[in-house]
Design a protein around this motif. Structure first.
Motif, PDB file in Angstrom:
ATOM      1  N   PHE A 255       0.916  -1.206   0.128  1.00  0.00           N
ATOM      2  CA  PHE A 255       0.081   0.045  -0.052  1.00  0.00           C
ATOM      3  C   PHE A 255       0.776   1.285  -0.072  1.00  0.00           C
ATOM      4  CE2 PHE A 255      -1.790   3.536   2.273  1.00  0.00           C
ATOM      5  CZ  PHE A 255      -3.165   3.849   1.517  1.00  0.00           C
ATOM      6  N   THR A 256       0.411   2.143  -1.032  1.00  0.00           N
ATOM      7  CA  THR A 256       1.470   3.477  -1.034  1.00  0.00           C
ATOM      8  C   THR A 256       0.590   4.651  -1.139  1.00  0.00           C
ATOM      9  OG1 THR A 256       3.167   4.610  -2.181  1.00  0.00           O
ATOM     10  CG2 THR A 256       1.680   2.986  -3.543  1.00  0.00           C
ATOM     11  N   THR A 257       0.954   5.459  -0.551  1.00  0.00           N
ATOM     12  CA  THR A 257       0.252   6.968  -0.751  1.00  0.00           C
ATOM     13  C   THR A 257       0.702   7.545  -1.954  1.00  0.00           C
ATOM     14  OG1 THR A 257       1.656   8.119   0.888  1.00  0.00           O
ATOM     15  CG2 THR A 257      -0.411   7.278   1.758  1.00  0.00           C
ATOM     16  N   ARG A 258       1.653   7.056  -2.255  1.00  0.00           N
ATOM     17  CA  ARG A 258       2.451   7.737  -3.730  1.00  0.00           C
ATOM     18  C   ARG A 258       2.663   6.923  -4.940  1.00  0.00           C
ATOM     19  NH1 ARG A 258       5.687  11.952  -2.878  1.00  0.00           N
ATOM     20  NH2 ARG A 258       5.150  12.231  -5.078  1.00  0.00           N
ATOM     21  N   PRO A 259       1.402   6.501  -5.484  1.00  0.00           N
ATOM     22  CA  PRO A 259       1.865   5.558  -6.537  1.00  0.00           C
ATOM     23  C   PRO A 259       2.287   6.336  -7.794  1.00  0.00           C
ATOM     24  CG  PRO A 259      -0.760   6.433  -6.181  1.00  0.00           C
ATOM     25  CD  PRO A 259       0.165   6.670  -4.986  1.00  0.00           C
ATOM     26  N   ASP A 260       2.427   7.769  -7.611  1.00  0.00           N
ATOM     27  CA  ASP A 260       3.025   8.392  -8.607  1.00  0.00           C
ATOM     28  C   ASP A 260       4.440   8.373  -8.800  1.00  0.00           C
ATOM     29  OD1 ASP A 260       2.643   9.989  -6.149  1.00  0.00           O
ATOM     30  OD2 ASP A 260       4.125  11.304  -7.026  1.00  0.00           O
ATOM     31  N   THR A 261       5.079   7.691  -7.772  1.00  0.00           N
ATOM     32  CA  THR A 261       6.574   7.447  -7.602  1.00  0.00           C
ATOM     33  C   THR A 261       6.809   6.193  -8.150  1.00  0.00           C
ATOM     34  OG1 THR A 261       6.417   6.885  -5.474  1.00  0.00           O
ATOM     35  CG2 THR A 261       6.684   9.368  -5.984  1.00  0.00           C
ATOM     36  N   ILE A 262       6.231   5.355  -8.644  1.00  0.00           N
ATOM     37  CA  ILE A 262       6.409   3.978  -8.707  1.00  0.00           C
ATOM     38  C   ILE A 262       7.712   3.787  -9.904  1.00  0.00           C
ATOM     39  CG2 ILE A 262       4.565   3.499 -10.708  1.00  0.00           C
ATOM     40  CD1 ILE A 262       4.133   0.671  -9.185  1.00  0.00           C
ATOM     41  N   PHE A 263       7.761   4.491 -10.883  1.00  0.00           N
ATOM     42  CA  PHE A 263       8.732   4.450 -11.767  1.00  0.00           C
ATOM     43  C   PHE A 263      10.161   4.650 -11.063  1.00  0.00           C
ATOM     44  CE2 PHE A 263       5.359   4.910 -14.753  1.00  0.00           C
ATOM     45  CZ  PHE A 263       5.725   4.366 -15.864  1.00  0.00           C
ATOM     46  N   GLY A 264      10.024   5.196  -9.966  1.00  0.00           N
ATOM     47  CA  GLY A 264      11.345   5.315  -9.123  1.00  0.00           C
ATOM     48  C   GLY A 264      11.366   4.242  -8.033  1.00  0.00           C
ATOM     49  N   ALA A 265      10.705   3.135  -7.955  1.00  0.00           N
ATOM     50  CA  ALA A 265      10.768   2.194  -7.057  1.00  0.00           C
ATOM     51  C   ALA A 265      11.808   1.203  -7.451  1.00  0.00           C
ATOM     52  CB  ALA A 265       9.419   1.291  -6.944  1.00  0.00           C
ATOM     53  N   THR A 266      13.036   1.181  -6.821  1.00  0.00           N
ATOM     54  CA  THR A 266      14.276   0.417  -7.213  1.00  0.00           C
ATOM     55  C   THR A 266      14.684  -0.754  -6.345  1.00  0.00           C
ATOM     56  OG1 THR A 266      15.834   1.828  -5.773  1.00  0.00           O
ATOM     57  CG2 THR A 266      15.197   2.448  -8.169  1.00  0.00           C
ATOM     58  N   TYR A 267      13.829  -1.161  -5.240  1.00  0.00           N
ATOM     59  CA  TYR A 267      13.867  -2.115  -4.415  1.00  0.00           C
ATOM     60  C   TYR A 267      12.557  -2.297  -3.793  1.00  0.00           C
ATOM     61  CZ  TYR A 267      15.606   0.674  -0.493  1.00  0.00           C
ATOM     62  OH  TYR A 267      15.738   1.786   0.183  1.00  0.00           O
ATOM     63  N   MET A 268      12.600  -3.643  -3.042  1.00  0.00           N
ATOM     64  CA  MET A 268      11.361  -4.084  -2.254  1.00  0.00           C
ATOM     65  C   MET A 268      11.914  -4.375  -0.892  1.00  0.00           C
ATOM     66  SD  MET A 268       8.089  -4.707  -1.948  1.00  0.00           S
ATOM     67  CE  MET A 268       7.538  -4.930  -3.564  1.00  0.00           C
ATOM     68  N   VAL A 269      11.238  -4.058   0.140  1.00  0.00           N
ATOM     69  CA  VAL A 269      11.453  -4.186   1.512  1.00  0.00           C
ATOM     70  C   VAL A 269      10.612  -5.214   2.152  1.00  0.00           C
ATOM     71  CG1 VAL A 269      12.545  -3.463   3.861  1.00  0.00           C
ATOM     72  CG2 VAL A 269      12.977  -2.028   1.543  1.00  0.00           C
ATOM     73  N   LEU A 270      10.662  -6.288   2.781  1.00  0.00           N
ATOM     74  CA  LEU A 270       9.813  -6.941   3.406  1.00  0.00           C
ATOM     75  C   LEU A 270       9.904  -6.850   4.949  1.00  0.00           C
ATOM     76  CD1 LEU A 270       9.579 -10.186   1.358  1.00  0.00           C
ATOM     77  CD2 LEU A 270       8.094  -8.066   1.128  1.00  0.00           C
ATOM     78  N   ALA A 271       8.868  -6.932   5.785  1.00  0.00           N
ATOM     79  CA  ALA A 271       9.268  -7.052   7.327  1.00  0.00           C
ATOM     80  C   ALA A 271       9.671  -8.662   7.446  1.00  0.00           C
ATOM     81  CB  ALA A 271       7.467  -6.969   7.900  1.00  0.00           C
ATOM     82  N   PRO A 272      10.245  -8.546   8.583  1.00  0.00           N
ATOM     83  CA  PRO A 272      11.089  -9.877   8.716  1.00  0.00           C
ATOM     84  C   PRO A 272       9.920 -11.057   9.044  1.00  0.00           C
ATOM     85  CG  PRO A 272      12.114  -8.382  10.119  1.00  0.00           C
ATOM     86  CD  PRO A 272      10.877  -7.455   9.292  1.00  0.00           C
ATOM     87  N   GLU A 273       8.863 -10.718   9.507  1.00  0.00           N
ATOM     88  CA  GLU A 273       7.704 -11.565   9.706  1.00  0.00           C
ATOM     89  C   GLU A 273       6.852 -11.851   8.392  1.00  0.00           C
ATOM     90  OE1 GLU A 273       8.721  -8.846  12.927  1.00  0.00           O
ATOM     91  OE2 GLU A 273       7.724  -8.708  11.135  1.00  0.00           O
ATOM     92  N   HIS A 274       7.143 -11.248   7.467  1.00  0.00           N
ATOM     93  CA  HIS A 274       6.314 -11.389   6.278  1.00  0.00           C
ATOM     94  C   HIS A 274       6.404 -12.908   5.700  1.00  0.00           C
ATOM     95  CE1 HIS A 274       4.637 -10.789   2.205  1.00  0.00           C
ATOM     96  NE2 HIS A 274       4.649  -9.598   2.380  1.00  0.00           N
ATOM     97  N   PRO A 275       5.095 -13.517   5.595  1.00  0.00           N
ATOM     98  CA  PRO A 275       5.195 -15.021   4.985  1.00  0.00           C
ATOM     99  C   PRO A 275       5.859 -15.055   4.009  1.00  0.00           C
ATOM    100  CG  PRO A 275       2.990 -13.792   4.609  1.00  0.00           C
ATOM    101  CD  PRO A 275       3.900 -12.885   5.473  1.00  0.00           C
TER     102      PRO A 275
END
Length: 821
Positions: A255-275
């Motif tokens: 979920f993001t409040t800034r979908p306008d910046t998606i072209f600048g998403a250069t990596y993904m971060v998961l919480a350590p507990e993420h399934p």
């Protein structure tokens, strides 16, 4: 009353207060019968936050809060309302249990003694409490209905059991809310807090996020409290975006409040507990990832939130996902600054336009791409820090969306991804479901039975079998294994399944004490009704609560939970209203000598000796005089003598005026009506300190020069002081010859607006520019009236004998100059 008592020359607080507390009790002055509750024509529910009955007894902060609320209730009563002012005790919970463990006693022995002491102290301060409608949350006839409320929410699908990461106190051996953790330590015992994942019962308060937010617009609450609640609910508008994991059917949702910046998403971060962490981690990275996850697991949630502002830590999983806008593979990392309980437990990292992501990218050498440019920038302007001035920016390096404003880009990109099944517009809330399970002893057992037959599962205890009694357990110390002490009492937890009769097991967790306090106000008017939690007719007449006064430390949790429970019961069809408190005001905090009171500083004020020496009325008056009620004040030991002196002067003035039926002095009458007007207006707004100042000022005027006051000049003041100092007011009212008591038959004094506007002013009288005397008269008096009064002055007349007045210069409110020639 005999003549000897009637002519008592001095004010004795202890005698007066003992007398009137006895009379109130004998008359049942503050109590309602069931018939009176049902038949009230002008009901007013005046509520104050019920106290936790500690072994130390009431502290000055309690009395400050209760006195302020009681003054409001007494004022409403003098206005003609039937004021219902109950009190009770929030007696379950970890504080009592820890105290009992520390001192080698048992909560079932400790609490009754504490409640008895609190009751004694509360009676002594002269509160208008209805003791016939008191509650004690530890009494089975109360927590029977707490358990019943759990069952109602369970039936409505609002109670569910699930696993979740929680803060675990290693000393208290129980779950803590985020607000109960300070710098990684338990606020109660200062022990280290860690994170655990355990199965617990939750109420689905998150389903009510928007209603809880919307209703803040129309309830009459302190602005600071409404703002705190709105921030806790944390509504944000944005988009849910989907990042596919290549080579699998897995997808990562963010979920993001800034979908306008998606072209600048250069990596993904998961919480350590993420399934997905385990599945997407490459074998070459598995050891590093597991070590990192284990290390983070030892941290509490609050500490992890705080480390977000420190040096970033994380580990690369070796896995990748696809940016849905560019189609490019981006690396997947695990980091502690992403929390599983917030949002989706994953974030798309846009280091060019988020400070936290920028710091993380710099720490680990990840690419930074500008996709929003400011007014004097373009797509190639270097980024030395994250650019976050979004309102002024336009999109760059974003394909066909280049040149759009940020607002336009948000809408356009969300619509584009939605068409391709890779996103949708969404509203998100920070409010999380309410965990009500506690792995402790001192609380109401949760009314659930677990049956081994999967067709039964978690079975609610039938209502006819409530309450599920908390047994007396001598060894109630919690274990580090996270299991409740009740799990050691097989004779208690081993029961038959209510559905199929098979051997089953009770839930051994108890419920959060916030559940006890989330509905106590509903129970108050129906205390004594054994067959029902809250009588529909009585509840309909008296609720919602007209006025609620309490501490701002409860601005979020208690008030939010009470609002949720009320909404849920309304939706279930058990209540006609969905907001419990029409008006809420937060009181201030009392400090001493400029510092917060604490035992370690040795500056705690114990009320009992102060009341013993000066009386409850003086203590009440002093506390309200310290400063604005909603802000608090600085308690100083010598300050109490001023209010005591005021009450003594009031006593003396009333006794001297009792048989003087002369008309009030015109010079005082206007001030009297202004004082009544001021106190009437300010007492309704809880501006108690200025009310007291106004009454003190007026009393000084009445007594000025040692004059004997007229009865009409002082009698109304007995009524205006009554909410603040009820005992002395009752005594003086009786000595003035009235029957039935101030809070029985008397009514708040009325003021005449015309007289209140009329001020007596002092004017200098000049003859040819030199002051020859002074006159007094109404501020609005005419020039002719002022001249006539001036001519009556003997000294002025002497200077007028040898000439005639050729001109009169009149400055209203200041002077009159007679020019003689």
């Amino acid at each position: 009353m005999g003549m000897e008592e009637r002519s008592s020359p001095s004010y004795s607080p202890s005698q007066v207060e003992a007398k009137w507390q006895r009379i109130w009790e004998e008359r049942g002055a503050n109590s309602f019968s069931t018939e009176e509750l049902r038949g009230s024509r002008s009901p007013y529910f005046n509520l104050m936050m019920f106290p936790y009955p500690s072994a130390e007894g009431l502290h000055v902060g309690n009395i400050y809060a209760f006195t302020g609320a009681d003054i409001h209730g007494r004022f409403q009563r003098l206005q003609g309302h039937d004021v219902f002012e109950p009190i009770g005790f929030d007696a379950f919970g970890i504080h009592s249990e820890n105290f009992a463990l520390k001192h080698g006693t048992h909560p079932m022995d400790l609490i009754p003694a504490n409640v008895a002491n609190f009751t004694r102290q509360l009676r002594r301060i002269g509160g208008m409490f209805d003791w016939d409608h008191s509650v004690d949350t530890t009494a089975p006839d109360y927590y029977r209905w707490t358990q019943w409320i759990f069952l109602k929410l369970f039936e409505a699908g609002l109670a569910e059991r699930k696993k979740a990461p929680v803060n675990w106190c290693t000393s208290c051996k129980t779950v803590l809310a985020n607000e109960q953790v300070e710098d990684g330590r338990c606020e109660r015992c200062d022990a280290t807090v860690e994170q655990r994942v355990i199965a617990q019962w939750f109420f689905r308060i998150s389903d009510y996020s928007q209603r809880l937010l919307d209703n803040l617009e129309h309830i009459d609450w302190s602005e600071s409290t409404r703002k705190a609640q709105a921030n806790w609910i944390g509504r944000s508008e944005g988009a849910r975006l989907v990042f596919p994991v290549p080579g699998s059917d897995d997808v990562i949702e963010v979920f993001t409040t800034r979908p306008d910046t998606i072209f600048g998403a250069t990596y993904m971060v998961l919480a350590p507990e993420h399934p997905l962490v385990e599945r997407i981690t490459a074998s070459s990275q598995r050891e590093d990832v597991r070590a990192y996850v284990d290390r983070v697991a030892a941290m509490d949630v609050v500490s992890r939130q705080k480390t977000a502002g420190e040096k970033k830590t994380g580990v690369f999983t070796g896995g990748y996902c696809l940016n849905p806008a560019t189609g490019a593979e981006i690396p997947i990392w695990v980091a502690d600054y992403v929390l599983a309980g917030y949002g989706t437990g994953a974030i798309m990292a846009v280091p060019g336009h988020d400070e936290r992501d920028f710091e993380f990218a710099n720490e680990f050498g990840l690419p930074v791409v500008r996709v929003v440019a400011g007014p004097d920038e373009d797509a190639d302007t270097p980024l030395e820090e994250a650019y976050t001035d979004h309102d002024a920016g336009r999109m760059v390096n974003s394909g066909r969306f280049d040149g759009m404003s940020v607002a336009e880009g948000k809408a356009a990109i969300t619509a584009d991804l939605a068409e391709r099944g890779l996103g949708e517009q969404q509203v998100n809330y920070q409010l999380r479901d309410w965990c009500i399970s506690r792995q402790r002893y001192w609380g109401p057992p949760i009314p659930i039975v677990y049956c081994p037959d999967p067709e039964c599962g978690a079975v609610p205890v039938p209502e006819r079998d409530l309450p599920v009694i908390l047994p007396r357990v001598e060894d109630f110390k919690p274990d580090d294994d996270g299991v409740s002490p009740l799990a050691r009492v097989e004779s208690w937890y081993s029961v038959d399944c209510p559905a199929c009769g098979a051997a089953a097991r009770r839930e051994t967790d108890v419920s959060d004490t916030f559940l006890d306090s989330s509905w106590y106000f509903l129970r108050y008017p129906s205390v004594g009704s054994d067959a029902i939690a809250f009588d529909p007719d009585i509840t309909r007449r008296w609720l919602p609560v007209n006025s609620y006064i309490g501490g701002n430390e409860h601005a979020v949790l208690h008030l939010m939970y009470a609002r949720f429970i009320t909404m849920a019961l309304h939706d279930i069809g058990l209540l006609d209203f969905e907001e419990p408190f029409t008006r809420f005001r937060a009181h201030g905090i009392i400090v001493k000598d400029g510092r917060k009171m604490s035992k370690t500083r040795g500056n705690v004020v114990t009320p009992d000796p102060v009341i013993e020496e000066f009386g409850a009325d003086t203590f009440r008056l002093y506390l309200m005089f310290l400063g604005p009620f909603t802000e608090g004040g600085d308690y100083r030991d010598d300050g109490i003598r001023g209010p005591l002196g005021f009450l003594r002067r009031l006593w003396d003035t009333v006794l001297r005026a009792a048989d003087n039926d002369a008309d009030p002095d015109p010079r005082l009458e206007g001030q009297l009506h202004r004082t009544i007007e001021q106190v009437t207006r300010q007492i309704a707004d809880l501006q108690y300190n200025t009310c007291i100042s106004g009454m003190m000022e007026y009393l000084n005027a009445v007594r000025a020069g040692g004059r004997r006051p007229a009865r009409a000049e002082i009698e109304p003041v007995v009524l205006t002081v009554a909410p603040f100092a009820p005992h002395i007011a009752e005594e003086l009212w009786e000595r003035l010859g009235h029957e039935g008591g101030v809070f029985g038959r008397a009514r708040w004094p009325e003021y005449d607006p015309e007289k209140a506007r009329r001020r007596i002013v002092k004017l200098a009288v000049q003859v040819n520019g030199k002051v020859r005397g002074t006159i007094e008269g109404p501020s609005e008096m005419s020039r002719e009236d002022a001249e006539a009064l001036a001519r009556e002055q003997e000294n002025v007349a002497r200077f007028l004998e040898n000439g005639s007045v050729r001109r009169v210069i009149y400055v209203p409110g200041r002077l009159i100059n007679l020019v003689v020639g």
